[in-house]
Design an enzyme around this catalytic site. Structure first.
Site, short mmCIF file in Angstrom:
data_model
loop_
_atom_site.label_atom_id
_atom_site.label_comp_id
_atom_site.label_asym_id
_atom_site.label_seq_id
_atom_site.Cartn_x
_atom_site.Cartn_y
_atom_site.Cartn_z
N GLU A 194 0.81 -1.22 0.00
CA GLU A 194 0.00 0.00 0.00
C GLU A 194 0.84 1.27 0.00
OE1 GLU A 194 -0.87 -2.69 1.70
OE2 GLU A 194 -2.89 -3.10 0.97
N HIS A 208 -11.85 -3.94 8.85
CA HIS A 208 -12.36 -3.83 7.48
C HIS A 208 -13.69 -3.08 7.43
CE1 HIS A 208 -9.45 -7.07 6.76
NE2 HIS A 208 -9.60 -6.88 5.46
C1 LIG Z 1 -2.72 -4.37 4.13
C2 LIG Z 1 -3.68 -5.20 3.41
N1 LIG Z 1 -3.75 -5.12 2.08
C3 LIG Z 1 -4.63 -5.86 1.40
C4 LIG Z 1 -5.45 -6.72 2.05
C5 LIG Z 1 -6.48 -7.52 1.29
N2 LIG Z 1 -6.02 -8.91 1.25
C6 LIG Z 1 -6.40 -9.79 2.19
S1 LIG Z 1 -5.64 -11.24 2.01
C7 LIG Z 1 -4.82 -10.72 0.63
C8 LIG Z 1 -3.93 -11.65 -0.08
C9 LIG Z 1 -2.90 -12.23 0.81
O1 LIG Z 1 -2.15 -13.14 0.09
P1 LIG Z 1 -1.13 -14.09 0.82
O2 LIG Z 1 -0.26 -13.30 1.73
O3 LIG Z 1 -0.47 -14.90 -0.20
O4 LIG Z 1 -2.05 -14.98 1.76
P2 LIG Z 1 -3.15 -16.06 1.33
O5 LIG Z 1 -4.43 -15.33 1.17
O6 LIG Z 1 -2.72 -16.72 0.12
O7 LIG Z 1 -3.22 -16.98 2.50
C10 LIG Z 1 -5.12 -9.41 0.35
C11 LIG Z 1 -4.60 -8.64 -0.77
C12 LIG Z 1 -5.36 -6.77 3.46
N3 LIG Z 1 -6.17 -7.54 4.19
N4 LIG Z 1 -4.46 -6.03 4.11
#
Ligand SMILES: Cc1ncc(C[n+]2csc(CCOP(=O)(O)OP(=O)(O)O)c2C)c(N)n1
Ligand SMILES: [Mg+2]
Lengths: 336, 322
Positions: free
Chosen positions: A70, A139
């Site tokens: 971000e 959220h």
């Molecule tokens: C700071 C932030 N940015 C974006 C999000 C939205 N978001 C939630 S999970 C996610 C993807 C996370 O990917 P990863 O770290 O690979 O974990 P996975 O979901 O595959 O377990 C995103 C973009 C968030 N919750 N927090």
């Protein structure tokens, strides 16, 4: 003119502004969706589908996914804006501003002033706000009060499809950094929206109901609650002005003050936490500049000063609603 | 690191509990029973359990939005978790946190986390506290492949190296961050190489194999406990469901999930390995399966019938002292 959802109005605006000006670029997490996957790009067009179809039309240079970063997203928008682009970036939830606030607060918002003028930073941070989906403490928050506190930053809070399209166009065409708060509970609401482009000037409130007994100022989704209450009270012979300021920075102070001068009573409905929130800000404005016109104490309807709970019954109790607003108006009217 | 029979049974029971917990939630969410956003951990069980089996009750973990597996593996009460996810009184967080914020500080479980990249700095802090107390505890920061692109994670890794903090950064590489592929979002494509560049040992292992995860973690834990500082572990793994429930998964290849379930399933691998080595009999594993299903059923019933949180809960716990 046709009926469009809040979501479609925003999506249409993005398409039209990208068409108008090649300098408009869109980036953020999953705004294309599917980058680097077997399913392929544009698998989604934003987690709330607001950017759908943009990549297919405008291509990789103008519409692209970013890693989960971000701070770099917002900072890159600010730098790109200084260098001539008009970035529209998406921060999926405004709760994530914790990670990128520096780029808004110490960077983008201050360039023009700190540099002694001449700095144009035409960037828009599109983000979501609002509770009511059981999305819990990280959220659901409303933090436009703290962004409003940043001199140099403009803050937009569209409450309906028409305003969403017109305010976003104004933001994209302006020269200053803007945070554009989309209320995620409003994405599905529908209204009349012109097919052509148009801009709504920033700092001009919208009088959504007219009356003489009280003034209700409400923001974002709260406008709908205020309208419903005003309609119900009208049946009882109580009429209210309902003001949707539409933008908290700049703020249409004149519209609010003029209305209170007529009605003598003010109720503010806001979803931010009460301390240093918009409700007290508006109350402070009126108390300091129109005190002599007030016939009753100002009433504020806000959540309590707590984080946002997960359990639906607690979240319901947290949020302002029609019953709470109606009670506040009747109280301001001395129990009528 | 030879595991005894009890440990093997516990590991299997926990993996199976996570799996059935998530499979059941998938159904209940489909029925509209569960409020909010839920991210299922199904498919990744061997990571959580393999890591936590190498920890003590006193060690710390920080988790992610996809936290149910980490909670169960660290010993959180399963009926209490279920109530939490249903938003009910008696939930582990009294219904105030929900799926994305389950925590149990008495179990060293410092919280699931709705902020990607929110956890690793917390783990560094817990590790510093352990170092200063000289209590030999370590802290584990769970994260996904997508989290490794967050500045907070870079900062935490570098600081852990500088301070020789007893922390282990675990990256569960399931190939996706939401709808984006890891090959796109991770510049070099190599998460471990990044960790290594910060100056810590970085190991990659098969996340669908409990034993690989366990062994890699034991080594990192031993190093951390002996003052050797942080390590990074990257586990290749797959998730069986969408990013969050209700998401259409248009970015996935045709038949991808079926293929993964067929070839990468950690429970199948575990059963085969312990069977071949004659460590646990299939009959014993079947018994555990039955017990797990009973636990899940009673947890769901308990959550359904639990009362709502009392109205005054809205106002409590904002501060410890007013
Ligand atoms: C700071 C932030 N940015 C974006 C999000 C939205 N978001 C939630 S999970 C996610 C993807 C996370 O990917 P990863 O770290 O690979 O974990 P996975 O979901 O595959 O377990 C995103 C973009 C968030 N919750 N927090
Ligand atoms: Mg991932």
């Amino acid at each position: 003119m046709s009926i469009k959802s809040y979501r479609d109005a925003i999506n249409e605006c993005l398409h039209q502004e990208m068409e108008r000006d090649v300098n408009v670029v869109v980036f953020g997490e999953d705004v294309v969706g599917g980058s680097g996957t077997e399913g392929g790009k544009e698998a989604i067009g934003g987690v709330f589908s607001l950017t759908a179809g943009l990549w297919g039309k405008y291509g990789d240079n103008r519409v692209f996914d970013t890693p989960i970063s971000e701070s770099a997203i917002v900072g890159a928008a600010a730098g790109a804006a200084l260098a001539g682009l008009r970035p529209v970036v998406e921060i999926m939830f405004s709760d994530f501003f914790g990670l990128c606030l520096d780029q808004m607060y110490n960077q983008a918002a201050k360039f023009n002033y700190m540099f002694g003028g001449g700095a144009k930073t035409p960037m828009v941070v599109r983000t979501t706000t609002g509770a009511g989906m059981s999305a819990a403490a990280q959220h659901s928050q409303s933090n436009y009060n703290w962004v409003t506190n940043i001199p140099g930053m403009k803050v937009l809070l569209p409450s309906n499809p028409y305003d969403a399209k017109g305010l976003l166009a104004a933001a994209i065409r302006g020269e200053d950094p803007v945070v554009f708060y989309e209320n995620k509970l409003l994405y599905g609401i529908k209204g009349e929206v012109p097919d052509d482009t148009y801009v709504i000037p920033l700092g001009k409130g919208n009088l959504t109901r007219q009356g003489k007994d009280a003034t209700i100022v409400a923001f974002s989704r709260m406008v709908h609650i205020a309208n419903a209450v005003a309609d119900r009270l009208a049946a009882d012979g109580i009429t209210c002005d309902v003001i949707d300021p539409r933008t908290t920075s700049p703020l249409d102070e004149e519209m609010i003050l003029e209305s209170v001068q007529e009605t003598g009573r003010l109720i503010v409905v806001d979803e931010c936490n009460p301390r240093c929130g918009l409700a007290r800000d508006i109350a402070g404005l009126v108390a300091s500049q129109a005190f002599e016109f007030l016939d009753a104490p100002i009433k504020l309807v806000t959540p309590p000063h707590t984080p946002i709970p997960f359990a639906p019954n607690l979240e319901h109790a947290y949020l302002p609603n029609e019953a709470k607003v109606e009670a506040a108006v009747r109280e301001a009217l001395g129990g009528r | 690191m030879q595991l005894n029979r009890d440990q093997l049974e516990r590991a299997y029971r926990q993996m199976k509990t996570i799996r059935e917990f998530e499979e059941r939630l998938h159904i209940e969410i489909g029925l509209g029973e569960i409020p909010g956003f839920t991210h299922l951990y199904a498919g990744q069980e061997a990571c959580a359990v393999g890591v936590c089996e190498a920890l003590t009750n006193e060690d710390y973990i920080v988790s992610t939005h996809r936290g149910h597996g980490h909670c169960i593996a660290k010993g959180c009460d399963v009926p209490g978790m279920m109530k939490e996810i249903y938003g009910k009184a008696g939930g582990l967080c009294d219904g105030k946190g929900g799926s994305m914020h389950i925590a149990d500080l008495n179990k060293g479980m410092l919280g699931a986390n709705g902020i990607v990249g929110g956890g690793p700095p917390l783990a560094v802090g817990a590790a510093i506290a352990a170092r200063n107390a000289g209590n030999g505890r370590v802290a584990v920061a769970f994260g996904g492949d997508g989290s490794c692109n967050q500045g907070t994670v870079f900062e935490a890794m570098n600081m852990a190296v500088v301070l020789k903090a007893p922390v282990i950064f675990v990256f569960e590489n399931n190939g996706y961050s939401e709808h984006t592929g890891v090959s796109y979002a991770v510049g070099s494509g190599d998460i471990s190489a990044r960790s290594a560049a910060f100056g810590m040992p970085a190991i990659k292992a098969d996340g669908s194999d409990f034993f690989s995860v366990y062994e890699a973690t034991c080594e990192a834990v031993e190093r951390a406990r002996n003052g050797g500082g942080p390590s990074s572990l990257e586990f290749a793994i797959c998730r069986y469901y969408g990013h969050a429930e209700g998401e259409p998964q248009r970015y996935r290849g045709k038949g991808e999930v079926a293929r993964l379930r067929e070839t990468m399933d950690c429970l199948t691998h575990f059963r085969r390995k312990v069977g071949e080595a004659q460590l646990l009999s299939p009959e014993r594993l079947d018994e555990i399966d039955v017990e797990v299903l009973e636990l899940i059923e009673s947890s769901v019933q308990g959550a359904r019938t639990a009362p709502l949180p009392p109205a005054e809960a809205l106002f409590t716990n904002v501060y410890n002292a007013y």
